[in-house]
Write an enzyme that holds these catalytic residues in place. Structure first.
Site, PDB file in Angstrom:
ATOM      1  CG  HIS A 139      -2.074   0.880   1.209  1.00 54.74           C
ATOM      2  ND1 HIS A 139      -2.350   1.709   0.162  1.00 54.74           N
ATOM      3  CD2 HIS A 139      -3.032   1.133   2.139  1.00 54.74           C
ATOM      4  CE1 HIS A 139      -3.422   2.431   0.450  1.00 54.74           C
ATOM      5  NE2 HIS A 139      -3.851   2.105   1.654  1.00 54.74           N
ATOM      6  CG  ASP A 169       3.238   4.461  -4.142  1.00 60.28           C
ATOM      7  OD1 ASP A 169       3.261   5.515  -3.494  1.00 60.28           O
ATOM      8  OD2 ASP A 169       2.443   3.535  -3.918  1.00 60.28           O
ATOM      9  CG  HIS A 225      -3.760   1.094  -8.675  1.00 57.93           C
ATOM     10  ND1 HIS A 225      -5.094   1.055  -8.367  1.00 57.93           N
ATOM     11  CD2 HIS A 225      -3.169   1.876  -7.745  1.00 57.93           C
ATOM     12  CE1 HIS A 225      -5.295   1.789  -7.300  1.00 57.93           C
ATOM     13  NE2 HIS A 225      -4.157   2.296  -6.896  1.00 57.93           N
TER      14      HIS A 225
HETATM   15  C1  LIG Z   1      -0.768  -2.910  -6.662  1.00 59.15           C
HETATM   16  C2  LIG Z   1      -0.893  -4.421  -6.763  1.00 59.15           C
HETATM   17  C3  LIG Z   1      -0.755  -5.001  -5.337  1.00 59.15           C
HETATM   18  C4  LIG Z   1      -2.257  -4.784  -7.348  1.00 59.15           C
HETATM   19  O1  LIG Z   1      -2.398  -6.146  -7.249  1.00 59.15           O
HETATM   20  P1  LIG Z   1      -3.633  -6.970  -7.823  1.00 59.15           P
HETATM   21  O2  LIG Z   1      -4.732  -6.084  -8.220  1.00 59.15           O
HETATM   22  O3  LIG Z   1      -3.940  -8.010  -6.784  1.00 59.15           O
HETATM   23  O4  LIG Z   1      -3.052  -7.587  -9.137  1.00 59.15           O
HETATM   24  P2  LIG Z   1      -2.444  -9.032  -9.303  1.00 59.15           P
HETATM   25  O5  LIG Z   1      -1.394  -9.265  -8.241  1.00 59.15           O
HETATM   26  O6  LIG Z   1      -3.573  -9.999  -9.384  1.00 59.15           O
HETATM   27  O7  LIG Z   1      -1.727  -8.910 -10.706  1.00 59.15           O
HETATM   28  C5  LIG Z   1      -2.288  -9.268 -11.963  1.00 59.15           C
HETATM   29  C6  LIG Z   1      -1.176  -9.790 -12.865  1.00 59.15           C
HETATM   30  O8  LIG Z   1      -0.204  -8.752 -13.096  1.00 59.15           O
HETATM   31  C7  LIG Z   1       1.042  -9.130 -12.544  1.00 59.15           C
HETATM   32  N1  LIG Z   1       1.554  -7.951 -11.830  1.00 59.15           N
HETATM   33  C8  LIG Z   1       0.830  -7.054 -11.089  1.00 59.15           C
HETATM   34  N2  LIG Z   1       1.633  -6.076 -10.633  1.00 59.15           N
HETATM   35  C9  LIG Z   1       2.857  -6.349 -11.113  1.00 59.15           C
HETATM   36  C10 LIG Z   1       4.105  -5.700 -10.978  1.00 59.15           C
HETATM   37  N3  LIG Z   1       4.216  -4.574 -10.288  1.00 59.15           N
HETATM   38  N4  LIG Z   1       5.184  -6.238 -11.585  1.00 59.15           N
HETATM   39  C11 LIG Z   1       5.069  -7.379 -12.292  1.00 59.15           C
HETATM   40  N5  LIG Z   1       3.913  -8.053 -12.455  1.00 59.15           N
HETATM   41  C12 LIG Z   1       2.829  -7.531 -11.865  1.00 59.15           C
HETATM   42  C13 LIG Z   1       0.759 -10.266 -11.589  1.00 59.15           C
HETATM   43  O9  LIG Z   1       1.891 -11.105 -11.444  1.00 59.15           O
HETATM   44  C14 LIG Z   1      -0.386 -10.928 -12.263  1.00 59.15           C
HETATM   45  O10 LIG Z   1       0.114 -11.662 -13.357  1.00 59.15           O
HETATM   46  P3  LIG Z   1      -0.523 -13.107 -13.736  1.00 59.15           P
HETATM   47  O11 LIG Z   1      -1.913 -12.798 -14.188  1.00 59.15           O
HETATM   48  O12 LIG Z   1       0.378 -13.629 -14.779  1.00 59.15           O
HETATM   49  O13 LIG Z   1      -0.491 -13.899 -12.454  1.00 59.15           O
HETATM   50  C15 LIG Z   1       0.199  -5.006  -7.668  1.00 59.15           C
HETATM   51  O14 LIG Z   1       0.088  -4.485  -8.968  1.00 59.15           O
HETATM   52  C16 LIG Z   1       1.609  -4.769  -7.118  1.00 59.15           C
HETATM   53  O15 LIG Z   1       2.098  -5.552  -6.291  1.00 59.15           O
HETATM   54  N6  LIG Z   1       2.308  -3.695  -7.602  1.00 59.15           N
HETATM   55  C17 LIG Z   1       3.605  -3.348  -7.071  1.00 59.15           C
HETATM   56  C18 LIG Z   1       3.451  -2.652  -5.735  1.00 59.15           C
HETATM   57  C19 LIG Z   1       2.940  -1.255  -5.875  1.00 59.15           C
HETATM   58  O16 LIG Z   1       3.428  -0.486  -6.691  1.00 59.15           O
HETATM   59  N7  LIG Z   1       1.949  -0.892  -5.030  1.00 59.15           N
HETATM   60  C20 LIG Z   1       1.429   0.455  -4.964  1.00 59.15           C
HETATM   61  C21 LIG Z   1      -0.003   0.522  -5.345  1.00 59.15           C
HETATM   62  S1  LIG Z   1      -0.530   2.205  -5.366  1.00 59.15           S
END
Ligand SMILES: CC(C)(COP(=O)(O)OP(=O)(O)OC[C@H]1O[C@@H](n2cnc3c(N)ncnc32)[C@H](O)[C@@H]1OP(=O)(O)O)[C@@H](O)C(=O)NCCC(=O)NCCS
Length: 430
Positions: free
Chosen positions: A268, A363, A307
């Site tokens: 987050h 971020d 996101h």
């Molecule tokens: C923000 C976040 C937690 C959202 O997660 P989510 O909605 O649960 O999305 P998912 O984890 O289901 O991701 C969907 C797909 O994209 C991929 N993915 C998502 N974010 C990714 C990232 N930052 N880098 C690489 N792959 C990513 C996942 O591996 C998944 O791939 P798959 O379908 O092959 O398994 C996630 O994108 C993330 O961890 N980002 C990095 C952390 C970040 O910047 N957070 C700040 C948010 S404001």
């Protein structure tokens, strides 16, 4: 066409009609769908992480993740970031409409004159270990305010609620700045009520022996814009925490301290710190292709990308990119910026990211700006929390006045053992 859903339960052949309102069905309406067993519970919805569950009706913030739209009370974030300021945006979020001149002046006056905290808060904060994380200090000290204002528990009184809202927005920068000064072993600086909200915060952070601390106006403005961009984001993890804890009708300090806790997590509010660590680890543009390969192989994540809601460029990331330029004009550029820009360029063209609709989020660039201000990474989330406070409080206010709300209490699918016979330790260990 009727606004309803006809559901056929193939276990029993029975059909049910479930009304559709505002594009949703009530999960409770599925409870009438029962299987064949007499005592079988009604159908429930399994939704870890609430990916497709609306928890409330809200008129605070609108997001269209596919189109990259973010609006507070109907006003686009781009216009607010360009023409408004954080105090006005806080008013807008809390009150629901923009202030008149008199309302604005009264609001700023109220907030300004509540920036001081009780001296006991100071000694409480001094009691933390020398290396305490400022987010831990912020979380604890916001929660501790509930003990200074026991009347805050009277959440059914509108005037009382307003009082706590003003106090919290006003005191958050004081608590945040003191958390920072504590870790540095520097004396706490009292608020300067001649300064604006954001200029005063910078003074409490960085003032030493000078009589008056005057921050560069461009830096004050950039930080103010960052606060605006973070002010609300509808039902995100920390807001959900505030609402969930607030649903027990606890005082708002306790509810907001739960929000601060949620924001502390790396998925987050902690992501910008992770972005900087990632950029440092990459070290140079020549190492980007190998890094991207690692991400695609699932060895790690490209932090600051992706996101839950935005499947397009995060509108806040665009504004932040512009703020970064303004800040670097004052502070000189950050070499990590070149790596970030190149990383973004490569990722936006790469099929892995395109297919998954992974774009830079808020971020991705904010950490670079904070670093230019010379904030240590542990402070980044504190800045986020200060910006988010009006949003948390606007959502809390909405929650406590919403007649449809109940105490948050999700269901579970029980997967453990049942009806085991307990054998006392004296027999088991014999
Ligand atoms: C923000 C976040 C937690 C959202 O997660 P989510 O909605 O649960 O999305 P998912 O984890 O289901 O991701 C969907 C797909 O994209 C991929 N993915 C998502 N974010 C990714 C990232 N930052 N880098 C690489 N792959 C990513 C996942 O591996 C998944 O791939 P798959 O379908 O092959 O398994 C996630 O994108 C993330 O961890 N980002 C990095 C952390 C970040 O910047 N957070 C700040 C948010 S404001």
């Amino acid at each position: 066409m009727t606004d309803s859903l006809t559901v056929r339960d193939n276990r029993t052949g029975q059909e049910y009609e479930v009304p559709i309102t505002d594009g949703t069905i009530k999960a409770a309406d599925l409870g009438q769908i029962k299987g064949t067993g007499e005592d079988e519970p009604g159908l429930a919805v399994y939704d870890p992480g609430f990916v497709n569950t609306a928890s409330c009706r809200s008129a605070v913030t609108y997001i269209d993740g596919d189109k990259g739209i973010l609006e507070y009370r109907g006003y686009p974030i781009e216009q607010l970031a360009e023409h408004s300021n954080f105090m006005e945006v806080a008013y807008l979020l809390i009150h629901g409409s923009l202030p008149s001149k008199a309302e604005y002046d009264a609001w700023v006056h109220e907030i300004t004159f509540h920036t001081f905290v009780h001296e006991n808060v100071k000694s409480f904060m001094e009691g933390f270990r020398y290396d305490a994380h400022p987010m831990g200090m912020l979380m604890a000290s916001v929660g501790a305010l509930s003990t200074f204002y026991p009347d805050a528990r009277n959440i059914s009184d509108a005037e009382n609620r307003h009082m706590q809202i003003v106090r919290m927005i006003a005191k958050m920068p004081t608590l945040g700045a003191w958390s920072f000064r504590h870790a540095q072993g520097k004396p706490f600086i009292y608020p300067d009520n001649d300064l604006s909200y954001t200029a005063n915060f910078l003074s409490m952070l960085f003032k030493m022996s000078e009589k008056n601390f005057e921050a560069d106006e461009r830096l004050v403005r950039a930080l103010d814009v960052l606060f605006i961009l973070h002010a609300d984001h509808e039902q995100n993890c920390s807001t959900n925490a505030v609402r969930s804890v607030g649903s027990s009708q606890v005082d708002p300090y306790s509810a907001v301290s739960a929000g601060v806790g949620a924001l502390f997590g790396p998925l987050h509010g902690g992501a910008n710190e992770a972005v900087l660590r990632m950029l440092r680890r990459i070290g140079g543009k020549e190492n980007i292709p190998a890094f991207i390969e690692g991400v695609k192989n699932g060895n790690e994540r490209l932090m600051g990308f992706g996101h839950r809601v935005y499947k397009n460029y995060d509108p806040r990331a665009k504004i932040i990119k512009k703020s970064a330029e303004d800040v670097f004009e004052v502070t000189g550029t950050n070499p990590l910026l070149d790596i970030a820009l190149e990383l973004e360029k490569i990722a936006l063209e790469d099929e892995y990211f395109v297919k998954r609709k992974l774009y830079p989020n808020v971020d991705f660039y904010s950490g670079l700006i904070y670093e230019a201000f010379q904030f240590p990474p542990e402070m980044f989330t504190v800045l986020f929390a200060i910006g988010r406070t009006p949003g948390w409080l606007a959502q809390w206010l909405e929650l406590v006045q919403d007649k449809e709300q109940k105490i948050a209490r999700p269901k579970q699918i029980y997967t453990g053992d049942r009806t085991l016979d307990f054998v006392p330790a004296s027999e088991r260990w014999a």
